[in-house]
Enzyme design. Structure first.
Site, mmCIF file in Angstrom:
data_model
loop_
_atom_site.group_PDB
_atom_site.id
_atom_site.type_symbol
_atom_site.label_atom_id
_atom_site.label_comp_id
_atom_site.label_asym_id
_atom_site.label_seq_id
_atom_site.Cartn_x
_atom_site.Cartn_y
_atom_site.Cartn_z
ATOM 1 N N ASP A 1 0.821 -1.204 0.000
ATOM 2 C CA ASP A 1 0.000 0.000 0.000
ATOM 3 C C ASP A 1 0.855 1.255 0.000
ATOM 4 O OD1 ASP A 1 -2.481 1.080 -0.082
ATOM 5 O OD2 ASP A 1 -2.695 1.200 2.094
ATOM 6 N N LYS B 1 1.942 4.506 -0.959
ATOM 7 C CA LYS B 1 1.340 5.611 -1.694
ATOM 8 C C LYS B 1 1.565 6.874 -0.890
ATOM 9 C CE LYS B 1 -3.150 4.578 0.260
ATOM 10 N NZ LYS B 1 -4.466 4.062 0.024
ATOM 11 N N ASN C 1 0.772 7.596 2.815
ATOM 12 C CA ASN C 1 1.378 6.747 3.845
ATOM 13 C C ASN C 1 2.853 7.057 4.072
ATOM 14 O OD1 ASN C 1 -1.000 5.409 4.336
ATOM 15 N ND2 ASN C 1 -0.570 3.776 2.854
HETATM 16 P P1 ADP Z 1 -5.499 4.225 6.880
HETATM 17 O O1 ADP Z 1 -5.248 2.781 7.143
HETATM 18 O O2 ADP Z 1 -6.903 4.566 7.179
HETATM 19 O O3 ADP Z 1 -4.993 4.690 5.550
HETATM 20 P P2 ADP Z 1 -3.211 5.537 8.085
HETATM 21 O O4 ADP Z 1 -2.470 4.753 9.103
HETATM 22 O O5 ADP Z 1 -2.584 5.646 6.736
HETATM 23 O O6 ADP Z 1 -4.703 5.021 8.002
HETATM 24 O O7 ADP Z 1 -3.458 6.985 8.646
HETATM 25 C C1 ADP Z 1 -4.259 7.936 7.975
HETATM 26 C C2 ADP Z 1 -3.526 9.270 7.911
HETATM 27 O O8 ADP Z 1 -3.242 9.733 9.234
HETATM 28 C C3 ADP Z 1 -2.158 9.198 7.226
HETATM 29 O O9 ADP Z 1 -2.280 9.329 5.844
HETATM 30 C C4 ADP Z 1 -1.408 10.363 7.871
HETATM 31 O O10 ADP Z 1 -1.697 11.590 7.253
HETATM 32 C C5 ADP Z 1 -1.983 10.380 9.285
HETATM 33 N N1 ADP Z 1 -1.098 9.614 10.175
HETATM 34 C C6 ADP Z 1 -1.069 8.270 10.316
HETATM 35 N N2 ADP Z 1 -0.157 7.879 11.209
HETATM 36 C C7 ADP Z 1 0.428 9.015 11.665
HETATM 37 C C8 ADP Z 1 1.467 9.293 12.615
HETATM 38 N N3 ADP Z 1 2.070 8.308 13.272
HETATM 39 N N4 ADP Z 1 1.806 10.583 12.820
HETATM 40 C C9 ADP Z 1 1.180 11.576 12.145
HETATM 41 N N5 ADP Z 1 0.215 11.396 11.247
HETATM 42 C C10 ADP Z 1 -0.178 10.129 10.996
HETATM 43 MG MG MG Z 2 -3.055 4.997 4.873
#
Ligand code: ADP
Ligand code: MG
Length: 289
Positions: A154, A156, A159
């Protein structure tokens, strides 16, 4: 009447969170301050741990939503990932996890430099030197996951985060991603389709080389400001990903072109990384020069 403790649920509701689990943790340990991300299974919140006043990103997933999306398999995949304790400078740190009857909580480092592509959008494209730096760090993180038999799948823009020093931090690895399959080549995908490897679009079985395709797509976008084969017309874009030869606008180094042709190779068996994965010579060409 007995006090209802939401952290105690029937064994069938329990998800095995592996080594990361903290049996004493609970939602009220935190002040939740803001939503910083929203995704398929839940959200990511900026939170302050009351005990020490430190900030964390807490990813909250609804068990119900996960289960509804035929994700028994998914939880297994997630568990397998979480059972391994992942530690890498370019992967987000998971401090611990806990659960209530309804939700899973993952307490992560709060990464505050923004999404890589937020910066890319502002600056349109990056210099080769800068793109090389990010590519090298992402490749190193992906190589590490592969060495543990984890396919990220994934990769992209949203992430890939930057920390306060400008280093890459990959987030969202293995947390409930395995089960999100394309519903068919003519319907919408979960997430953006721009970065999907041809074999995923074709719903074929895929292996770790999908991640090298995605790295190619991300590198391409960093250098040329749009993803490869990009079109507003999604079916045209799929057609490009599946059938059109890659064309690189001139003006970039041979090393970067070589790497892009190698990573964005439609035949996954001939793709860079197919044989020796991250230690493959070709990956090093660009990354080390
Ligand atoms: P999903 O599985 O729903 O895609 P993510 O883990 O990618 O969830 O998190 C969604 C968004 O939250 C990310 O694209 C990022 O912008 C923000 N995010 C996720 N983890 C972190 C983190 N550890 N610190 C800051 N922002 C985060
Ligand atoms: Mg994500």
């Amino acid at each position: 009447m007995a006090h209802y403790n939401p952290s105690v649920s029937s064994p069938s509701d329990e998800v095995n969170l592996g080594v990361s689990v903290n049996p004493h943790a609970k939602p009220t340990d935190f002040d939740f301050l803001a939503v910083i991300g929203k995704g398929t299974f839940g959200k990511v919140l900026l939170a302050k741990l009351k005990a020490d006043g430190k900030f964390y990103a807490v990813k909250v997933l609804q068990k119900k939503v996960i289960l509804k999306k035929k994700e028994q398999k998914n939880i297994m995949a997630e568990r397998n990932v979480l059972l391994k304790s992942l530690k890498h400078p370019f992967l987000v740190g998971l401090h611990y996890s806990f659960q209530t009857a309804e939700k899973l909580y993952f307490v992560l480092d709060y990464v505050n430099g923004g999404e890589l592509f937020y910066h890319l959008q502002r600056e349109r494209c990056f210099s080769e030197a800068r793109a090389r730096f990010y590519t090298a760090e992402v490749a190193s993180a992906i190589g590490y996951l592969h060495s543990l038999n984890i396919v990220y799948r994934d990769l992209k823009p949203e992430n890939i985060l930057l920390d306060h020093q400008g280093h890459v931090v990959l987030t969202d690895f293995g947390l409930c991603k395995e089960g999100i399959e394309p519903e068919g080549t003519t319907t919408t995908f979960c997430g953006t389709p721009e970065y999907l490897a041809p074999e995923i679009l074709r719903k074929e079985p895929y292996d770790r080389t999908v991640d090298w395709w995605c790295l190619g797509a991300v590198l391409y976008e960093m250098l040329y400001s749009l993803p490869p084969f990009y079109s507003r017309d999604v079916s045209e874009m799929y057609d490009g990903i599946l059938h059109k030869p890659l064309q690189l606008p001139p003006g970039k180094s041979q090393a970067s072109s070589h790497l892009l042709y190698g990573l964005l190779q439609k035949d996954q068996h001939r793709r860079i990384g197919a044989i020796a994965d991250f230690v493959s010579d070709s990956l090093e060409v660009f990354v080390i020069v």
